[in-house]
Design an enzyme around this catalytic site. Structure first.
Site, PDB file in Angstrom:
ATOM      1  CE  LYS A  49     -28.382  18.457  -6.532  1.00 49.43           C
ATOM      2  NZ  LYS A  49     -27.294  17.954  -5.657  1.00 49.43           N
ATOM      3  NE  ARG A  55     -22.022  22.572  -8.155  1.00 48.86           N
ATOM      4  CZ  ARG A  55     -22.823  21.971  -9.033  1.00 48.86           C
ATOM      5  NH1 ARG A  55     -24.068  21.652  -8.669  1.00 48.86           N
ATOM      6  NH2 ARG A  55     -22.399  21.686 -10.248  1.00 48.86           N
TER       7      ARG A  55
END
Length: 296
Positions: free
Chosen positions: A232, A267
């Site tokens: 991210k 994740r």
């Protein structure tokens, strides 16, 4: 290492019969491998568009020790364009059917109750909903299927969530929201929930860091916590890595921190690398004992 449990209403891979259904028990942080079958996901769009490619990656992750595969048919990156339910189903159902019964938990990353219901009928075990089960129909689908759900916090919608995120107290607001959504889900008959503070979903860098630093407050509660910081943009903001595909080292650093703070699941795109890193961290944290090897 922290012990965790998640209850299912029906048998699922790795579960055992328990008082309230079937329970999956584990210690430390399990790895949820990301398997996007989308053309436009932010770092791996198109990579798994062909079923053979998706199956190859899924089996490689399973064989590496990944315990959950998270299958997504609609991108939730900032600015993503929504897709129709039938298109999302065309992407995810062939993969779910091909992987059902192969000894790995199958999660489906969807915001749509219609997609969740069809995916669970096809053999999925868990729903990962970035809208946090705000839709009562999504809660009903999970309850009827005996499927636990991952409840995530997101401010706004994927199309606009990063436009101008704002909070009075991000930790208090996100944690309160997650606990309330968990209460509503359980009251509706959903067998169990994972909580996800939604790193990168309607948050600035400071918001994300505050939530990651405050993880002990969330992981001390009764529900297992999932952290998904894989590739991210906060990694770019901290370490100047503009290409998302190059952010796996930063991802590992964030997820190892989360595991040390009690996260139950991380994740990740680079799922096999995470399994290896978490095993090494677990060995380092284990009580001293006889040396495993004598060759250094």
């Amino acid at each position: 290492m922290n012990a965790h449990a998640l209850t299912f209403g029906l048998p699922a891979p790795g579960t055992i019969r328990a008082a309230r259904g079937w329970e999956w028990r584990w210690t430390g942080a399990a790895v949820m491998g990301i398997l996007n079958v989308t053309p436009d996901s932010f770092s791996d769009g198109g990579r798994h568009a062909a079923l053979d490619a998706a199956l190859h990656s899924a089996r490689a992750m399973r064989d590496a020790g990944v315990l959950i595969l998270d299958i997504g048919g609609e991108s939730t990156r900032p600015g993503a364009v929504p897709v129709a339910a039938h298109e999302e189903l065309d992407r995810v159902l062939p993969l779910i059917r091909a992987l059902a019964g192969q000894g790995v938990l199958l999660s489906v990353d969807t915001m749509k109750a219609e997609v969740a219901a069809a995916a669970l009928r096809a053999g999925a075990h868990l729903i990962n909903d970035v809208t946090g089960l705000r839709d009562p129909e999504m809660r009903r689908v999970c309850a009827d299927a005996g499927a636990p759900a991952c409840v995530m916090h997101m401010q706004g919608q994927p199309q606009t969530m990063q436009a101008a995120p704002h909070y009075g107290d991000v930790v208090q607001e996100v944690h309160t929201y997650l606990r309330e959504q968990a209460r509503e889900a359980l009251a509706a008959g959903v067998p169990d929930v994972l909580l996800d503070p939604g790193i990168g979903f309607g948050k600035t860098l400071d918001h994300n860091l505050s939530l990651l630093r405050a993880l002990p407050d969330l992981t001390a509660g009764p529900h297992p916590v999932l952290i998904g910081a894989s590739r991210k943009r906060l990694i770019d903001l901290m370490a100047s890595v503009p290409d998302a595909a190059d952010r796996d080292p930063g991802t590992l650093a964030l997820h190892l921190h989360a595991a040390r703070q009690g996260a139950a699941v991380v994740r990740a795109h680079a799922a096999a690398a995470h399994v290896q890193a978490l095993r090494v961290q677990a060995a380092l944290n284990a009580p001293p004992g006889p040396a495993l090897h004598s060759d250094g």
